[in-house]
Design an enzyme around this catalytic site. Structure first.
Site, mmCIF file in Angstrom:
data_model
loop_
_atom_site.group_PDB
_atom_site.id
_atom_site.type_symbol
_atom_site.label_atom_id
_atom_site.label_comp_id
_atom_site.label_asym_id
_atom_site.label_seq_id
_atom_site.Cartn_x
_atom_site.Cartn_y
_atom_site.Cartn_z
ATOM 1 N N TYR A 145 0.858 -1.180 0.000
ATOM 2 C CA TYR A 145 0.000 0.000 0.000
ATOM 3 C C TYR A 145 0.896 1.233 0.000
ATOM 4 O O TYR A 145 1.819 1.341 0.798
ATOM 5 C CB TYR A 145 -0.891 0.004 1.241
ATOM 6 C CG TYR A 145 -1.740 1.248 1.398
ATOM 7 C CD1 TYR A 145 -2.764 1.535 0.493
ATOM 8 C CD2 TYR A 145 -1.526 2.135 2.448
ATOM 9 C CE1 TYR A 145 -3.551 2.671 0.641
ATOM 10 C CE2 TYR A 145 -2.312 3.270 2.602
ATOM 11 C CZ TYR A 145 -3.324 3.535 1.699
ATOM 12 O OH TYR A 145 -4.100 4.657 1.852
ATOM 13 N N ASP A 240 9.215 2.745 -0.422
ATOM 14 C CA ASP A 240 8.188 3.380 0.390
ATOM 15 C C ASP A 240 8.447 2.992 1.843
ATOM 16 O O ASP A 240 8.102 1.890 2.275
ATOM 17 C CB ASP A 240 6.797 2.943 -0.067
ATOM 18 C CG ASP A 240 5.697 3.617 0.755
ATOM 19 O OD1 ASP A 240 6.027 4.251 1.775
ATOM 20 O OD2 ASP A 240 4.520 3.506 0.368
ATOM 21 N N LYS A 268 4.498 9.075 8.746
ATOM 22 C CA LYS A 268 4.270 8.525 10.088
ATOM 23 C C LYS A 268 5.284 8.997 11.146
ATOM 24 O O LYS A 268 5.115 10.074 11.698
ATOM 25 C CB LYS A 268 4.164 7.003 9.990
ATOM 26 C CG LYS A 268 2.940 6.617 9.125
ATOM 27 C CD LYS A 268 2.585 5.158 9.143
ATOM 28 C CE LYS A 268 1.255 4.904 8.476
ATOM 29 N NZ LYS A 268 1.282 4.472 7.086
HETATM 30 C C1 LIG Z 1 0.561 4.835 5.799
HETATM 31 C C2 LIG Z 1 1.267 4.547 4.543
HETATM 32 C C3 LIG Z 1 1.158 5.378 3.421
HETATM 33 C C4 LIG Z 1 0.196 6.526 3.360
HETATM 34 O O1 LIG Z 1 0.468 7.500 4.299
HETATM 35 P P1 LIG Z 1 -0.739 8.508 4.714
HETATM 36 O O2 LIG Z 1 -0.053 9.458 5.644
HETATM 37 O O3 LIG Z 1 -1.769 7.656 5.367
HETATM 38 O O4 LIG Z 1 -1.213 9.129 3.478
HETATM 39 C C5 LIG Z 1 1.938 5.106 2.323
HETATM 40 N N1 LIG Z 1 2.776 4.058 2.305
HETATM 41 C C6 LIG Z 1 2.908 3.230 3.363
HETATM 42 C C7 LIG Z 1 3.873 2.106 3.293
HETATM 43 C C8 LIG Z 1 2.147 3.432 4.499
HETATM 44 O O5 LIG Z 1 2.244 2.582 5.514
#
Ligand SMILES: *Cc1c(COP(=O)(O)O)cnc(C)c1O
Length: 429
Positions: A145, A240, A268
């Site tokens: 994701y 990511d 995060k």
């Molecule tokens: C949480 C997350 C996102 C998206 O971040 P948001 O701040 O919720 O938009 C993208 N990539 C990964 C791997 C994530 O865990």
């Protein structure tokens, strides 16, 4: 058993005002047929709900609470900035200070741009990769994701799979066609797709340690292959690390694997619990961003001083404490004790952890990809999760999410959790 009368009432009310009663789908507890718990405060390893129940929290706001909720040092840093103003729409020294700390921990990042969410970070990273390479196609991996970016909502794990939406309506098929999703950890499947698109391949994007299909680290050989192939095709390798950055180790998954991506997406943890994202990488690539270069990207609240103050303080604490081995030991004690209990009862159960992140699965063998997670036992997961929440243990309410432990989880919290698991299992799942 916890009484959650107020949470039930608050959810009914929230449904009148917001689609599904929430502002982010996983919070609705649909995956475990439960009623979401509404919180009113959090401190250390605990969250407190509207009915005054107390829970040991293993979500930690999906990562940022690595040093515990309402950490006094972070609260102080935010308060100090609060007095000085909350947003100027103009540069501050805090942005450079935070950038410097991130670069120090992640040497693959030579320049960085702050944004407001992980979604913005991956979206902009992809635009930059396309702008820099003058190519279009993106390869991603099933179950990874990367935020709710149009081009990346293709077999996108956690929230999406929880709700059984393989793709989202509203994403134009022409755009989705530019994205190829391959099986995670499957060299053959990747090479097949790579061969097809390598001449028009702008980027490969991956969660090097996936946290959105449960918790599944990529094989090192797999990541090495991606590094090699992106070099061969002059494409960009994007890690990511929105979830893993400063969560699995100071230098993120790239430090653990010893592999340097071209661009890294962060979020995060680096916001210390306030809304933040960032993407950074090779100077040559980053310099293509406006106002330096032609690839447009902007944000009214980007580099927001409150978020920078919180993030800067948290990263400083993480550098000073380097708590990752300690967190991994604690997670490993918790999970191995849980596994013992399940083994004794003959319930198939497997576990994994790195740094402060962990996963458990209701399957005999550890899953290596999305399909294997999907095949784990839903009924066991649902019953276990609901019982845990009833007994004051707050794990992620979907088998496609990871778990998180903080420095404020002491032996006391771990032992309480183990006792509760024993109690739940004594009655059977
Ligand atoms: C949480 C997350 C996102 C998206 O971040 P948001 O701040 O919720 O938009 C993208 N990539 C990964 C791997 C994530 O865990």
């Amino acid at each position: 058993m916890n009484n959650i009368k107020k949470s039930i009432k608050l959810f009914e009310e929230a449904k009148l005002h917001m689609p599904g009663g929430v502002n982010s789908p996983v919070r609705a507890f649909k995956n475990i047929d439960g009623n979401p718990i509404f919180f009113k405060k959090a401190k250390g390893a605990y969250v407190y709900d509207a009915d005054d129940n107390k829970y040991i929290d293993y979500i930690g706001s999906w990562g940022p609470m690595i040093m515990g909720h309402s950490n006094p040092q972070i609260v102080k840093a935010i308060s100090k900035q609060l007095e000085l103003g909350t947003s100027y729409g103009a540069p501050t020294s805090l942005e450079s200070k935070t950038a410097q700390l991130i670069k120090k921990c992640m040497p693959s990042i030579e320049k960085i741009r702050m944004v407001n969410s992980g979604t913005e970070a991956t979206m902009s990273a992809i635009r930059l990769a396309r702008g820099f390479t003058n190519k279009n196609k993106i390869i991603k991996f099933d179950g990874c994701y990367h935020g709710h970016v149009d081009s990346l909502l293709v077999k996108a794990g956690s929230g999406v799979s929880t709700f059984g939406l393989p793709d989202s309506p509203g994403v134009p098929s022409q755009l989705a066609k530019q994205t190829i999703s391959c099986e995670f950890n499957n060299e053959k499947d990747f090479l097949k797709a790579y061969k097809k698109v390598k001449n028009d391949l702008a980027a490969i994007i991956i969660e090097p340690i996936a946290g959105n299909m449960g918790f599944i680290p990529a094989k090192k050989t797999f990541l090495k292959l991606l590094r090699k192939k992106t070099k061969e095709s002059n494409s960009i390798l994007i890690f990511d690390e929105v979830m893993t950055g400063f969560r699995v180790s100071l230098g993120g998954a790239q430090e653990i694997y010893g592999i340097k991506p071209d661009i890294t997406a962060l979020g995060k943890v680096i916001g210390g619990g306030l809304p933040v994202g960032a993407f950074g990488g090779k100077e040559e690539i980053m310099n293509c961003l406006a106002p330096n270069g032609p690839v447009y990207q902007a944000g009214t609240l980007s580099g927001n001083p409150l978020a920078m103050a919180a993030g800067h303080e948290l990263i400083k604490m993480l550098i000073k404490n380097n708590p990752y081995d300690l967190l991994e030991n604690k997670a490993s004690i918790l999970l191995s004790e849980m596994k013992n209990i399940f083994d004794k009862k003959g319930v198939p159960f497997s576990t994994n952890q790195i740094g402060g992140m962990f996963g458990f699965f209701f399957s005999k063998k550890l899953p290596r990809n999305f399909n294997e997670v999907a095949a784990t036992n839903d009924m066991h997961f649902k019953n276990f999760l609901n019982s845990c929440i009833n007994h004051g243990i707050y794990f992620a309410p979907s088998k496609f999410e990871a778990g998180f432990i903080s420095t404020k989880h002491t032996n006391k919290e771990i032992n309480t959790t183990i006792k509760v698991v024993k109690k739940i299992l004594s009655k059977g799942l």
